[in-house]
Design a protein around this motif. Structure first.
Motif, PDB file in Angstrom:
ATOM      1  N   ILE A 155       0.852  -1.201   0.000  1.00 30.77           N
ATOM      2  CA  ILE A 155       0.000   0.000   0.000  1.00 30.77           C
ATOM      3  C   ILE A 155       0.881   1.241   0.000  1.00 30.77           C
ATOM      4  CG2 ILE A 155      -1.641   1.335   1.405  1.00 30.77           C
ATOM      5  CD1 ILE A 155      -2.629  -1.467   2.474  1.00 30.77           C
ATOM      6  N   GLY A 156       0.600   2.156  -0.917  1.00 31.29           N
ATOM      7  CA  GLY A 156       1.347   3.407  -1.001  1.00 31.29           C
ATOM      8  C   GLY A 156       0.415   4.580  -1.234  1.00 31.29           C
ATOM      9  N   THR A 157       0.944   5.663  -1.794  1.00 32.24           N
ATOM     10  CA  THR A 157       0.139   6.878  -2.007  1.00 32.24           C
ATOM     11  C   THR A 157      -0.922   6.691  -3.085  1.00 32.24           C
ATOM     12  OG1 THR A 157       1.940   7.623  -3.428  1.00 32.24           O
ATOM     13  CG2 THR A 157       1.874   8.536  -1.230  1.00 32.24           C
ATOM     14  N   ASP A 158      -0.844   5.578  -3.814  1.00 29.45           N
ATOM     15  CA  ASP A 158      -1.893   5.294  -4.797  1.00 29.45           C
ATOM     16  C   ASP A 158      -3.214   4.956  -4.104  1.00 29.45           C
ATOM     17  OD1 ASP A 158      -0.575   3.009  -3.800  1.00 29.45           O
ATOM     18  OD2 ASP A 158      -1.307   1.759  -5.448  1.00 29.45           O
ATOM     19  N   LEU A 159      -3.131   4.518  -2.841  1.00 26.26           N
ATOM     20  CA  LEU A 159      -4.341   4.133  -2.101  1.00 26.26           C
ATOM     21  C   LEU A 159      -4.617   5.035  -0.900  1.00 26.26           C
ATOM     22  CD1 LEU A 159      -3.897   0.237  -2.185  1.00 26.26           C
ATOM     23  CD2 LEU A 159      -5.544   1.578  -3.485  1.00 26.26           C
ATOM     24  N   ILE A 160      -3.564   5.458  -0.213  1.00 22.60           N
ATOM     25  CA  ILE A 160      -3.731   6.305   0.977  1.00 22.60           C
ATOM     26  C   ILE A 160      -2.952   7.600   0.785  1.00 22.60           C
ATOM     27  CG2 ILE A 160      -3.152   6.481   3.451  1.00 22.60           C
ATOM     28  CD1 ILE A 160      -4.009   3.548   3.723  1.00 22.60           C
ATOM     29  N   ASP A 161      -3.640   8.743   0.910  1.00 28.05           N
ATOM     30  CA  ASP A 161      -3.027  10.044   0.610  1.00 28.05           C
ATOM     31  C   ASP A 161      -2.022  10.494   1.647  1.00 28.05           C
ATOM     32  OD1 ASP A 161      -4.629  10.225  -1.615  1.00 28.05           O
ATOM     33  OD2 ASP A 161      -6.173  11.437  -0.652  1.00 28.05           O
ATOM     34  N   VAL A 162      -2.408  10.348   2.912  1.00 29.75           N
ATOM     35  CA  VAL A 162      -1.617  10.958   3.986  1.00 29.75           C
ATOM     36  C   VAL A 162      -1.862  10.213   5.294  1.00 29.75           C
ATOM     37  CG1 VAL A 162      -3.393  12.652   4.674  1.00 29.75           C
ATOM     38  CG2 VAL A 162      -0.969  13.244   4.930  1.00 29.75           C
ATOM     39  N   ILE A 163      -0.902  10.306   6.218  1.00 26.40           N
ATOM     40  CA  ILE A 163      -1.053   9.728   7.561  1.00 26.40           C
ATOM     41  C   ILE A 163      -0.921  10.873   8.560  1.00 26.40           C
ATOM     42  CG2 ILE A 163      -0.157   8.050   9.231  1.00 26.40           C
ATOM     43  CD1 ILE A 163       1.325   6.668   6.887  1.00 26.40           C
ATOM     44  N   THR A 164      -1.819  10.921   9.552  1.00 23.23           N
ATOM     45  CA  THR A 164      -1.654  11.914  10.621  1.00 23.23           C
ATOM     46  C   THR A 164      -1.139  11.218  11.877  1.00 23.23           C
ATOM     47  OG1 THR A 164      -3.953  11.645  11.365  1.00 23.23           O
ATOM     48  CG2 THR A 164      -3.515  13.381   9.754  1.00 23.23           C
ATOM     49  N   ASP A 165      -0.308  11.935  12.627  1.00 21.30           N
ATOM     50  CA  ASP A 165       0.211  11.377  13.879  1.00 21.30           C
ATOM     51  C   ASP A 165       0.529  12.512  14.845  1.00 21.30           C
ATOM     52  OD1 ASP A 165       1.384   8.405  14.656  1.00 21.30           O
ATOM     53  OD2 ASP A 165       2.318  10.025  15.790  1.00 21.30           O
ATOM     54  N   THR A 166       0.279  12.260  16.126  1.00 26.64           N
ATOM     55  CA  THR A 166       0.504  13.292  17.147  1.00 26.64           C
ATOM     56  C   THR A 166       1.972  13.370  17.584  1.00 26.64           C
ATOM     57  OG1 THR A 166      -0.122  11.676  18.827  1.00 26.64           O
ATOM     58  CG2 THR A 166      -1.845  13.189  18.087  1.00 26.64           C
ATOM     59  N   THR A 167       2.784  12.363  17.210  1.00 23.80           N
ATOM     60  CA  THR A 167       4.202  12.367  17.596  1.00 23.80           C
ATOM     61  C   THR A 167       4.959  13.389  16.747  1.00 23.80           C
ATOM     62  OG1 THR A 167       4.031  10.005  18.087  1.00 23.80           O
ATOM     63  CG2 THR A 167       6.252  10.919  17.915  1.00 23.80           C
ATOM     64  N   ILE A 168       5.490  14.416  17.395  1.00 25.95           N
ATOM     65  CA  ILE A 168       6.135  15.521  16.680  1.00 25.95           C
ATOM     66  C   ILE A 168       7.278  15.022  15.790  1.00 25.95           C
ATOM     67  CG2 ILE A 168       7.503  17.643  16.999  1.00 25.95           C
ATOM     68  CD1 ILE A 168       5.670  18.083  19.545  1.00 25.95           C
ATOM     69  N   ASP A 169       8.081  14.072  16.295  1.00 30.79           N
ATOM     70  CA  ASP A 169       9.242  13.575  15.528  1.00 30.79           C
ATOM     71  C   ASP A 169       8.846  12.807  14.262  1.00 30.79           C
ATOM     72  OD1 ASP A 169      10.963  14.720  17.267  1.00 30.79           O
ATOM     73  OD2 ASP A 169      11.438  12.907  18.388  1.00 30.79           O
ATOM     74  N   LYS A 170       7.590  12.385  14.183  1.00 34.30           N
ATOM     75  CA  LYS A 170       7.141  11.670  12.981  1.00 34.30           C
ATOM     76  C   LYS A 170       6.520  12.619  11.949  1.00 34.30           C
ATOM     77  CE  LYS A 170       6.202   7.242  15.271  1.00 34.30           C
ATOM     78  NZ  LYS A 170       5.188   6.236  15.616  1.00 34.30           N
ATOM     79  N   GLN A 171       6.169  13.815  12.393  1.00 33.90           N
ATOM     80  CA  GLN A 171       5.489  14.766  11.510  1.00 33.90           C
ATOM     81  C   GLN A 171       6.449  15.345  10.456  1.00 33.90           C
ATOM     82  OE1 GLN A 171       3.776  17.522  14.324  1.00 33.90           O
ATOM     83  NE2 GLN A 171       2.356  15.989  15.114  1.00 33.90           N
ATOM     84  N   ASN A 172       5.885  15.621   9.282  1.00 38.24           N
ATOM     85  CA  ASN A 172       6.667  16.144   8.147  1.00 38.24           C
ATOM     86  C   ASN A 172       7.779  15.175   7.735  1.00 38.24           C
ATOM     87  OD1 ASN A 172       5.104  18.563   8.180  1.00 38.24           O
ATOM     88  ND2 ASN A 172       6.307  19.205   9.949  1.00 38.24           N
ATOM     89  N   THR A 173       7.423  13.894   7.755  1.00 37.16           N
ATOM     90  CA  THR A 173       8.334  12.843   7.283  1.00 37.16           C
ATOM     91  C   THR A 173       7.556  11.979   6.289  1.00 37.16           C
ATOM     92  OG1 THR A 173       7.699  11.255   9.010  1.00 37.16           O
ATOM     93  CG2 THR A 173       9.528  12.756   9.528  1.00 37.16           C
ATOM     94  N   PHE A 174       8.204  10.907   5.837  1.00 32.68           N
ATOM     95  CA  PHE A 174       7.554   9.933   4.971  1.00 32.68           C
ATOM     96  C   PHE A 174       7.602   8.576   5.673  1.00 32.68           C
ATOM     97  CE2 PHE A 174       9.170  13.302   2.293  1.00 32.68           C
ATOM     98  CZ  PHE A 174       8.088  13.582   1.465  1.00 32.68           C
ATOM     99  N   ALA A 175       6.497   7.830   5.606  1.00 31.80           N
ATOM    100  CA  ALA A 175       6.425   6.532   6.276  1.00 31.80           C
ATOM    101  C   ALA A 175       7.428   5.554   5.666  1.00 31.80           C
ATOM    102  CB  ALA A 175       5.008   5.976   6.171  1.00 31.80           C
TER     103      ALA A 175
END
Length: 399
Positions: A323-343
């Motif tokens: 599963i990639g961006t072809d199926l899911i647009d974006v992921i939200t997370d409350t962990t600051i260190d994970k924000q503005n990154t790529f899974a």
């Protein structure tokens, strides 16, 4: 570990480090990737991944999972500390894998010790005034701590022992540091629950082992410890809290009926039979096919899908299912260190919940399905607007 026969039963394909979120697109080509296969040890009944990843690749100053960002986990550790204090009244405490300190902060700084290999978190507990060893847990470290501080009445670890490769050394190190009346309490995801639910997403590089009470009973005994009680917890989608001690200790000699009850329950379920694991593998394959069918159909019908929770669990699901961006647009997370990154692996963008208008989406995949109730409570407007959730546990479903 002994050289008994390990039988492979599940191949989840090629995977990145589950919590190695990528800061730039230029990092995509340099990701560390390994084969995630799972096997069962005939002798000990222990389930493990086949190819261990070096701990230094996982637990370092960039490790992003901060327990203090999770309110349910903060409450869990406060309640656990209070219960252990009342039940055992330890004079001194040591925590293995203390993270940012949500458990140890409930104990006196003067007689509590932290062991935390991630530099970023070791600094946090150090700044809080706790003596902190920035090392991986070994008998060598246990000797050092014993020489410098004496034995411990309570040694605690949460979601940590299943991370350590050499379990014989781990348990020997605990037995070495434990006072005669001391207790070793640790909690990790339950193999029984994972098999029952089909939650294969709890298998990733950080979890080289998935524990049954049966396997732990075998391993602890051969390293000078015995289980005297077990709590079955709902945390992390189902965990076991194990209470262990030295055999023939002056007090705490009674073995709770919970121990035998858990061993019987696991035996009845089939923990001791390889066929159980083969059945689980078929169920995992079916879950993948169903999830891909569900997401593809929704996309085909023009539906917009996002994900709540950039979890290690979602890393396993997205990479196993492709599963990639072809199926899911974006992921939200409350962990600051994970924000503005790529899974990891899937390269789906991860952003702060504030950066996404949930009303722009028709469906939200639950990357943190174990916090489903909390998420649904927080997303009332999304639900009222006709938004639906997707989960693959215990089966692929939209609701």
């Amino acid at each position: 570990m002994s050289s008994s026969v390990k039988k492979e039963f599940l191949d989840l394909g090629r995977h990145p480090i589950a919590n190695a979120f990528l800061k730039n697109k230029s990092d995509f080509d340099n990701e560390f990737i390994f084969d995630l296969k799972v096997c069962w040890d005939e002798e000990t009944k222990l389930v493990s991944i086949k190819n261990f990843v070096e701990p230094e690749r996982i637990f370092n100053e960039d490790y992003p999972y901060d327990t203090s960002n999770s309110f349910p986990m903060m409450k869990h550790f406060f309640d656990t500390a209070e219960m252990l204090n009342k039940r055992f009244q330890p004079k001194n405490v040591l925590e293995i894998g203390s993270n940012s300190g949500p458990f140890i902060e409930n104990f006196n700084r003067l007689n509590s010790i932290c062991v935390e290999p991630c530099d970023n978190f070791a600094k946090v507990t150090g700044n809080m005034g706790y003596k902190t060893y920035t090392d991986f847990w070994t008998t060598e470290l246990s000797d050092k701590i014993k020489d410098e501080n004496g034995e411990r009445d309570l040694i605690y670890a949460a979601n940590c022992i299943c991370h350590i490769h050499d379990l014989d050394d781990t348990f020997k190190a605990v037995a070495n540091l434990l006072s005669d009346d001391g207790v070793f309490v640790f909690e990790d995801p339950s193999l029984h629950k994972i098999l029952e639910r089909g939650s294969y997403d709890q298998i990733y590089d950080e979890h080289p082992y998935i524990f049954s009470v049966t396997a732990l009973d075998n391993l602890l005994k051969r390293n000078g410890l015995i289980i005297f009680d077990v709590d079955n917890l709902s945390v992390h989608g189902g965990s076991n809290r194990i209470y262990a001690k030295k055999p023939n200790t002056p007090s705490n000699n009674t073995i709770s009926h919970n121990v035998l009850q858990n061993l019987r329950k696991e035996d009845d379920f089939g923990i001791n039979n390889f066929e159980t694991y083969e059945t689980f593998a078929k169920r995992v394959q079916f879950s993948k096919e169903e999830l891909m069918r569900c997401l593809s159909n929704l996309r085909h019908n023009g539906k917009k899908i996002m994900c709540i929770g950039a979890t290690a669990k979602s890393t396993t699901v997205f990479n196993y299912c492709g599963i990639g961006t072809d199926l899911i647009d974006v992921i939200t997370d409350t962990t600051i260190d994970k924000q503005n990154t790529f899974a990891p692996g899937s390269h789906i963008p991860v952003v702060s919940p504030e950066d996404v208008d949930m009303l722009d989406y028709d469906y939200a995949y639950l990357g943190a399905w174990n916090f489903k109730d909390v998420i649904m409570k927080n997303q009332k407007e999304f639900i009222q607007n006709g938004g639906k959730f997707i989960s693959h546990i215990p089966k692929v479903d939209t609701f």
